[in-house]
Design a protein around this motif. Structure first.
Motif, short mmCIF file in Angstrom:
data_model
loop_
_atom_site.label_atom_id
_atom_site.label_comp_id
_atom_site.label_asym_id
_atom_site.label_seq_id
_atom_site.Cartn_x
_atom_site.Cartn_y
_atom_site.Cartn_z
N LEU A 135 4.27 -12.62 17.21
CA LEU A 135 4.75 -11.12 17.12
C LEU A 135 6.19 -10.82 16.79
O LEU A 135 7.01 -11.37 17.45
CB LEU A 135 4.17 -10.10 18.25
N GLY A 136 6.53 -10.12 15.67
CA GLY A 136 7.97 -10.13 15.58
C GLY A 136 8.18 -9.31 14.01
O GLY A 136 7.35 -8.50 13.89
N PHE A 137 9.24 -9.82 13.53
CA PHE A 137 9.59 -9.19 12.20
C PHE A 137 8.35 -8.88 10.94
O PHE A 137 8.16 -7.99 10.52
CB PHE A 137 10.82 -9.80 11.68
N TRP A 138 7.61 -10.19 11.16
CA TRP A 138 6.68 -10.42 10.16
C TRP A 138 5.54 -9.63 10.57
O TRP A 138 4.55 -8.83 9.56
CB TRP A 138 6.27 -11.89 9.79
N THR A 139 4.99 -9.51 11.67
CA THR A 139 3.90 -8.69 12.04
C THR A 139 4.24 -7.08 12.08
O THR A 139 3.10 -6.38 11.27
CB THR A 139 3.59 -9.00 13.53
N ILE A 140 5.48 -6.81 11.98
CA ILE A 140 5.65 -5.36 11.84
C ILE A 140 5.70 -5.26 10.45
O ILE A 140 5.08 -3.97 9.88
CB ILE A 140 7.10 -5.18 12.54
N LEU A 141 6.14 -6.08 9.45
CA LEU A 141 6.24 -5.99 8.13
C LEU A 141 4.94 -5.78 7.52
O LEU A 141 4.48 -4.79 6.71
CB LEU A 141 6.95 -6.99 7.61
N ILE A 142 3.86 -6.59 7.78
CA ILE A 142 2.44 -6.59 7.79
C ILE A 142 1.85 -5.29 8.04
O ILE A 142 1.04 -4.62 7.13
CB ILE A 142 1.65 -7.91 8.04
N ALA A 143 2.16 -4.87 9.09
CA ALA A 143 1.48 -3.70 9.62
C ALA A 143 1.72 -2.52 9.15
O ALA A 143 0.96 -1.38 8.41
CB ALA A 143 1.60 -3.51 11.17
N HIS A 144 3.39 -2.51 8.43
CA HIS A 144 3.63 -1.40 7.61
C HIS A 144 3.13 -1.27 6.37
O HIS A 144 2.89 -0.03 5.61
CB HIS A 144 5.24 -1.51 7.82
N ILE A 145 2.93 -2.64 5.84
CA ILE A 145 2.54 -2.47 4.38
C ILE A 145 1.03 -1.75 4.49
O ILE A 145 0.77 -1.36 3.66
CB ILE A 145 2.31 -3.96 3.98
N MET A 146 0.26 -2.35 5.41
CA MET A 146 -1.19 -1.93 5.43
C MET A 146 -1.30 -0.45 5.74
O MET A 146 -2.19 0.29 4.89
CB MET A 146 -1.89 -2.57 6.66
N PHE A 147 -0.45 0.22 6.51
CA PHE A 147 -0.59 1.85 6.62
C PHE A 147 -0.05 2.48 5.65
O PHE A 147 -0.38 3.67 5.15
CB PHE A 147 -0.53 2.11 8.09
N CYS A 148 1.24 2.10 5.01
CA CYS A 148 1.83 2.63 3.95
C CYS A 148 0.92 2.66 2.54
O CYS A 148 1.18 3.56 1.82
CB CYS A 148 3.29 2.11 3.49
N LEU A 149 0.29 1.51 2.47
CA LEU A 149 -0.62 1.38 1.21
C LEU A 149 -1.41 2.48 0.88
O LEU A 149 -1.43 3.01 -0.22
CB LEU A 149 -1.33 0.13 1.34
N SER A 150 -2.01 3.22 1.68
CA SER A 150 -2.99 4.15 1.63
C SER A 150 -2.19 5.39 1.09
O SER A 150 -2.85 6.27 0.25
CB SER A 150 -3.83 4.65 2.76
N PHE A 151 -1.11 5.79 1.41
CA PHE A 151 -0.28 6.88 1.27
C PHE A 151 0.36 6.80 -0.35
O PHE A 151 0.38 7.70 -1.17
CB PHE A 151 0.73 7.07 1.91
N VAL A 152 0.68 5.43 -0.77
CA VAL A 152 0.96 5.11 -2.04
C VAL A 152 -0.16 5.55 -2.97
O VAL A 152 -0.07 5.99 -4.19
CB VAL A 152 1.64 3.80 -2.30
N VAL A 153 -1.41 4.86 -2.61
CA VAL A 153 -2.64 5.07 -3.62
C VAL A 153 -2.75 6.54 -3.98
O VAL A 153 -3.07 6.83 -4.83
CB VAL A 153 -3.62 4.22 -2.96
N ALA A 154 -2.65 7.36 -2.68
CA ALA A 154 -2.99 8.55 -3.00
C ALA A 154 -1.92 9.60 -3.76
O ALA A 154 -2.43 10.18 -4.70
CB ALA A 154 -2.85 9.30 -1.50
N ALA A 155 -0.86 9.04 -3.74
CA ALA A 155 0.23 9.74 -4.48
C ALA A 155 0.05 9.21 -5.95
O ALA A 155 0.09 10.05 -6.82
CB ALA A 155 1.57 9.43 -4.16
N VAL A 156 -0.04 8.12 -6.24
CA VAL A 156 -0.09 7.52 -7.54
C VAL A 156 -1.64 7.85 -8.25
O VAL A 156 -1.45 8.29 -9.42
CB VAL A 156 0.19 5.82 -7.58
#
Length: 269
Positions: A135-156
């Motif tokens: 756990l660290g920087f990379w796990t945070i980054l992967i987690a953030h990409i996963m939950f941000c992805l849905s919002f980007v898809v909805a907007a685009v």
């Protein structure tokens, strides 16, 4: 003729309700801004004492605060870039192509938006631990990409659905290739939706606490630093950073509105 106050109120009720809601939403930011100029006597910056610019002169005066802020900005930036690129491609694929299990894929894409954050945080933690990922920087980054992805898809996706396909057909009729059509026609039209998704992704990533707290290990982001400081005392510098981020966000929105208005005026009628 004298106007009836009730008639005036009925006509302007929606405007009044909107302004009241806006004031209610902005009020906490006003309080944060005001207390960024406070000089508290104790550890907690909850009661006004006297006006001071000390915190603004030394915003990094609290140990490790600017380090956690820099880390949050890095994670937000990279997660925004990756989520925006993937989300834009997914949005175009969902709108322009027909394939098997399209409905199921669409539901899975939007599932993180409906799922409670604590459920997603615990699920990601279990996944990382079972895979043996530290756990660290990379796990945070992967987690953030996963939950941000849905919002980007909805907007685009909303923007792509509103696009007129005849514009791209006209470009192809004028012998524009697929790449040239996408760069010169499709991308500029979809740009507002992509920008909205990117800004939303950045804000969500920078602000997230629950998912980050589960998957951070010993890494401390700015929201986690604020939460930890609230247990011991709240330095004024936290209000300074919050005020600066709020002002930057407002300036970005205003700049986007100005650019959009100029483009509308420049278009031939």
């Amino acid at each position: 003729m004298r106007k009836n106050p009730l008639t005036w109120l009925r006509r302007n009720l929606v405007v009044i309700a909107g302004l009241g809601t806006l004031a209610y939403l902005i009020l906490p930011n006003v309080v944060v801004t005001v207390f960024s100029f406070n000089n508290p006597t104790g550890r907690f910056n909850y009661a006004w004492q006297e006006f001071s610019l000390d915190a603004w002169k030394d915003p990094c005066g609290v140990a490790d605060m600017c380090g956690s802020l820099s880390l949050s900005l890095q994670i937000a930036l990279w997660s925004t870039i990756v989520a925006t690129a993937l989300g834009t491609a997914i949005a175009f694929a969902m709108v322009r192509y027909r394939f098997k299990a399209r409905g199921a894929v669409n539901s899975l894409i939007f599932l993180p938006m409906a799922m409670p954050e604590i459920v997603m945080a615990a699920s990601l933690l279990a996944l990382f631990l079972n895979m043996g990922i530290e756990l660290g920087f990379w796990t945070i980054l992967i987690a953030h990409i996963m939950f941000c992805l849905s919002f980007v898809v909805a907007a685009v996706k909303a923007r792509v659905l509103s696009m007129d396909p005849r514009l791209e057909e006209a470009a192809r009729d004028l012998y524009a290739g697929p790449v040239q059509t996408f760069v010169r026609v499709t991308l500029p039209i979809a740009a507002p939706g992509i920008a909205a998704g990117a800004l939303l992704s950045f804000a969500l990533s920078f602000d997230d606490f629950i998912i980050t707290n589960f998957n951070s290990g010993n890494t401390v982001t700015f929201p986690m630093f604020v939460w930890g400081s609230a247990q011991r005392g709240t330095p004024v510098q936290i209000n300074v950073i919050g005020t600066a981020m709020f002002v930057i966000a407002v300036l970005v929105v205003l700049a986007g509105q100005m650019i959009g208005n100029r483009r509308k005026k420049a278009q031939p009628k």
